[in-house]
Enzyme design. Sequence first.
Site, PDB file in Angstrom:
ATOM      1  N   LYS A  22      42.902  50.338  44.516  1.00  0.00           N
ATOM      2  CA  LYS A  22      44.037  49.454  44.819  1.00  0.00           C
ATOM      3  C   LYS A  22      44.542  48.794  43.538  1.00  0.00           C
ATOM      4  O   LYS A  22      45.730  48.783  43.256  1.00  0.00           O
ATOM      5  CB  LYS A  22      43.617  48.373  45.822  1.00  0.00           C
ATOM      6  CG  LYS A  22      44.627  47.249  45.964  1.00  0.00           C
ATOM      7  CD  LYS A  22      44.196  46.191  46.945  1.00  0.00           C
ATOM      8  CE  LYS A  22      43.553  44.991  46.343  1.00  0.00           C
ATOM      9  NZ  LYS A  22      44.414  44.149  45.484  1.00  0.00           N
ATOM     10  N   ASN A  23      43.609  48.239  42.788  1.00  0.00           N
ATOM     11  CA  ASN A  23      44.036  47.459  41.622  1.00  0.00           C
ATOM     12  C   ASN A  23      44.662  48.329  40.538  1.00  0.00           C
ATOM     13  O   ASN A  23      45.531  47.871  39.798  1.00  0.00           O
ATOM     14  CB  ASN A  23      42.862  46.641  41.075  1.00  0.00           C
ATOM     15  CG  ASN A  23      42.536  45.465  41.985  1.00  0.00           C
ATOM     16  OD1 ASN A  23      43.319  45.130  42.871  1.00  0.00           O
ATOM     17  ND2 ASN A  23      41.389  44.852  41.779  1.00  0.00           N
ATOM     18  N   ARG A  92      50.145  39.758  45.157  1.00  0.00           N
ATOM     19  CA  ARG A  92      49.929  39.104  43.883  1.00  0.00           C
ATOM     20  C   ARG A  92      50.341  40.002  42.712  1.00  0.00           C
ATOM     21  O   ARG A  92      50.922  39.554  41.737  1.00  0.00           O
ATOM     22  CB  ARG A  92      48.448  38.767  43.785  1.00  0.00           C
ATOM     23  CG  ARG A  92      48.085  38.229  42.463  1.00  0.00           C
ATOM     24  CD  ARG A  92      47.166  37.053  42.523  1.00  0.00           C
ATOM     25  NE  ARG A  92      47.078  36.471  41.217  1.00  0.00           N
ATOM     26  CZ  ARG A  92      47.717  35.384  40.837  1.00  0.00           C
ATOM     27  NH1 ARG A  92      48.467  34.738  41.683  1.00  0.00           N
ATOM     28  NH2 ARG A  92      47.608  34.934  39.625  1.00  0.00           N
ATOM     29  N   CYS A 116      46.166  36.970  47.937  1.00  0.00           N
ATOM     30  CA  CYS A 116      45.064  36.297  48.625  1.00  0.00           C
ATOM     31  C   CYS A 116      45.041  34.809  48.332  1.00  0.00           C
ATOM     32  O   CYS A 116      45.323  34.386  47.216  1.00  0.00           O
ATOM     33  CB  CYS A 116      43.732  36.893  48.162  1.00  0.00           C
ATOM     34  SG  CYS A 116      43.426  38.484  48.887  1.00  0.00           S
ATOM     35  N   ARG A 121      45.639  30.212  41.099  1.00  0.00           N
ATOM     36  CA  ARG A 121      45.602  31.407  40.239  1.00  0.00           C
ATOM     37  C   ARG A 121      46.777  31.327  39.268  1.00  0.00           C
ATOM     38  O   ARG A 121      47.809  31.962  39.454  1.00  0.00           O
ATOM     39  CB  ARG A 121      45.663  32.686  41.100  1.00  0.00           C
ATOM     40  CG  ARG A 121      44.421  32.857  41.943  1.00  0.00           C
ATOM     41  CD  ARG A 121      44.508  34.045  42.873  1.00  0.00           C
ATOM     42  NE  ARG A 121      44.218  35.306  42.226  1.00  0.00           N
ATOM     43  CZ  ARG A 121      44.168  36.470  42.865  1.00  0.00           C
ATOM     44  NH1 ARG A 121      44.395  36.521  44.161  1.00  0.00           N
ATOM     45  NH2 ARG A 121      43.908  37.586  42.211  1.00  0.00           N
ATOM     46  N   PRO A 122      46.618  30.527  38.203  1.00  0.00           N
ATOM     47  CA  PRO A 122      47.719  30.354  37.258  1.00  0.00           C
ATOM     48  C   PRO A 122      48.045  31.652  36.523  1.00  0.00           C
ATOM     49  O   PRO A 122      47.222  32.574  36.472  1.00  0.00           O
ATOM     50  CB  PRO A 122      47.196  29.305  36.284  1.00  0.00           C
ATOM     51  CG  PRO A 122      45.726  29.252  36.471  1.00  0.00           C
ATOM     52  CD  PRO A 122      45.409  29.792  37.822  1.00  0.00           C
ATOM     53  N   ILE A 123      49.249  31.707  35.937  1.00  0.00           N
ATOM     54  CA  ILE A 123      49.624  32.889  35.144  1.00  0.00           C
ATOM     55  C   ILE A 123      49.995  32.475  33.719  1.00  0.00           C
ATOM     56  O   ILE A 123      50.766  33.150  33.047  1.00  0.00           O
ATOM     57  CB  ILE A 123      50.756  33.713  35.813  1.00  0.00           C
ATOM     58  CG1 ILE A 123      51.996  32.845  36.059  1.00  0.00           C
ATOM     59  CG2 ILE A 123      50.304  34.365  37.086  1.00  0.00           C
ATOM     60  CD1 ILE A 123      53.249  33.685  36.341  1.00  0.00           C
ATOM     61  N   ASP A 124      49.413  31.356  33.275  1.00  0.00           N
ATOM     62  CA  ASP A 124      49.754  30.849  31.938  1.00  0.00           C
ATOM     63  C   ASP A 124      49.457  31.864  30.827  1.00  0.00           C
ATOM     64  O   ASP A 124      50.193  31.947  29.841  1.00  0.00           O
ATOM     65  CB  ASP A 124      49.001  29.540  31.669  1.00  0.00           C
ATOM     66  CG  ASP A 124      47.506  29.691  31.855  1.00  0.00           C
ATOM     67  OD1 ASP A 124      47.088  30.058  32.968  1.00  0.00           O
ATOM     68  OD2 ASP A 124      46.746  29.476  30.893  1.00  0.00           O
ATOM     69  N   GLN A 125      48.404  32.665  30.984  1.00  0.00           N
ATOM     70  CA  GLN A 125      48.055  33.626  29.929  1.00  0.00           C
ATOM     71  C   GLN A 125      49.077  34.776  29.864  1.00  0.00           C
ATOM     72  O   GLN A 125      49.352  35.307  28.798  1.00  0.00           O
ATOM     73  CB  GLN A 125      46.644  34.197  30.142  1.00  0.00           C
ATOM     74  CG  GLN A 125      45.556  33.134  30.126  1.00  0.00           C
ATOM     75  CD  GLN A 125      45.519  32.369  28.806  1.00  0.00           C
ATOM     76  OE1 GLN A 125      45.381  32.948  27.736  1.00  0.00           O
ATOM     77  NE2 GLN A 125      45.658  31.057  28.886  1.00  0.00           N
ATOM     78  N   ASP A 304      35.132  40.522  43.290  1.00  0.00           N
ATOM     79  CA  ASP A 304      35.637  41.105  44.539  1.00  0.00           C
ATOM     80  C   ASP A 304      34.512  41.637  45.433  1.00  0.00           C
ATOM     81  O   ASP A 304      34.739  41.907  46.615  1.00  0.00           O
ATOM     82  CB  ASP A 304      36.627  42.246  44.243  1.00  0.00           C
ATOM     83  CG  ASP A 304      37.949  41.715  43.708  1.00  0.00           C
ATOM     84  OD1 ASP A 304      38.162  40.489  43.719  1.00  0.00           O
ATOM     85  OD2 ASP A 304      38.781  42.544  43.268  1.00  0.00           O
ATOM     86  N   ARG A 396      45.275  45.649  53.806  1.00  0.00           N
ATOM     87  CA  ARG A 396      45.978  45.559  52.518  1.00  0.00           C
ATOM     88  C   ARG A 396      45.247  46.377  51.457  1.00  0.00           C
ATOM     89  O   ARG A 396      45.861  46.865  50.509  1.00  0.00           O
ATOM     90  CB  ARG A 396      45.989  44.095  52.041  1.00  0.00           C
ATOM     91  CG  ARG A 396      47.106  43.247  52.555  1.00  0.00           C
ATOM     92  CD  ARG A 396      47.146  41.931  51.792  1.00  0.00           C
ATOM     93  NE  ARG A 396      46.961  42.186  50.378  1.00  0.00           N
ATOM     94  CZ  ARG A 396      46.328  41.369  49.529  1.00  0.00           C
ATOM     95  NH1 ARG A 396      45.846  40.234  49.946  1.00  0.00           N
ATOM     96  NH2 ARG A 396      46.198  41.687  48.271  1.00  0.00           N
TER      97      ARG A 396
END
Length: 417
Positions: A22-23, A92, A116, A121-125, A304, A396
């Site tokens: 999936k990923n 996501r 999920c 779950r920040p996306i600053d990076q 996971d 999913r």
Amino acid sequence: MARLVIRGRNRLKGKVRIGGSKNSSVAIIPAVLLGEGESTLENVPAIRDVKVFAQILKDLGALVSLNENTMTISPNGFTSHVAPYDLVRKLRASYYLMGVLLAKFGKAEVGLPGGCDIGPRPIDQHLKGFRALGADVSVEGGVVRLYANKLQGAPIYLDIPSVGATINIMLAASMAEGTTVIENAAKEPHVVDLANCLNSMGARIKGAGTDIIRIKGVKSLKGTCHSIIPDDIEAATYMMAAVATGGDVEVSGVITKHLEPVVAKLREAGASIEQDGDFVRVIGPDRPNPVNVKTMPYPGFPTDAQQPLTAVLCRARGVSMVHESVYENRLGYVSELVKMGANIKVQGRTAVIEGTDRLVGSPVTATDLRAGASLMVAGLSAEGTTDIYRLEIIERGYESVVEKLKGLGADVTRVEE
Ligand code: UD1
């Protein structure tokens, strides 16, 4: 809405074939939009997240066809840099459109991602990476807007080895001018799979799978034919189900190297495991031994697989400790296991699990994908009937889950509400 009804305590037996990751899929499907020609992806899992992504690509103007596990994507007609919010919020990984649209058009408008509910779950990076490549970044009203006259390769040090940020930077940097070096990069198998796919399209990426990835930007990329790697977490889930039910299951079509951390823990839990070529055979004990585990970025024990492992340990002969170090809040689901008779106390990011010899089937709800996997493993080992509500959440990420479990002798039914 649907629910999964499990009448538990059948020992799982037989062979189950694992689908594509999936990923990997959710990174590679948008990535091939960067090619100038058509791409064919094989071993694409038939799961909801993939279908949602296919729809997003169509909405962006690409031509997409999905035939069983083969997806063909042609970027002809792909001209929009605005990702449709109503679909983007459903998963996501839609944040990978930021890297793709920025690389392709020099601009992107993408809603903040859904997915999920496992805490912040920040996306600053990701955003730090785009800025380092020369993009203007603004976030307003839940929408990320990116703009760059030209992207320029740069050194980027990630504060944490974020999978998503590593992938997004690889995507954006693949056609930037000059060289980008990502330090403290994520090493997960799907990072390597994406790098292999991009390289087959003409990109020049070295070091994927190590802490340092070097991307030498190229002028253009072409279409490709790529086969997605097997899903290590799907495999881990069936391995856990085998252990939880004292079963004997051959999990086939896997890359055994990717399963090493899971194999090591399940052996400690008393499973007998043979592996050769592309399969792992797992024979579960009557009751597992207790084990302690801490989740870590790859090659550590995967976060996971934490939730399904916790379900296995609910029936261990003794006390186990599961420490979640990747996410701040990934233990919320244990209250559902407690409804089934599990004896679990959560202290901060650690679950202390006192094994009990019986779990009892109950109505429970899948609050996120891997929480659903955990309840599935618990339900298979519990006495009586477990109804898992919101089966769609499990679907999913798990291909043909009902059929695969039935094939192993589980007594499971999908019920439409
Ligand atoms: C990916 C996987 C997910 C897996 C996770 C960790 C996909 C589609 N999803 O998620 O299944 O659980 O890796 O193996 O591949 N973080 C920040 N700032 C950032 C980015 C991340 O603080 O900019 C934090 C996150 O909140 C989290 C940790 O870093 O606590 C790891 O996140 P990351 O590796 O980015 O996970 P995802 O890519 O979202």
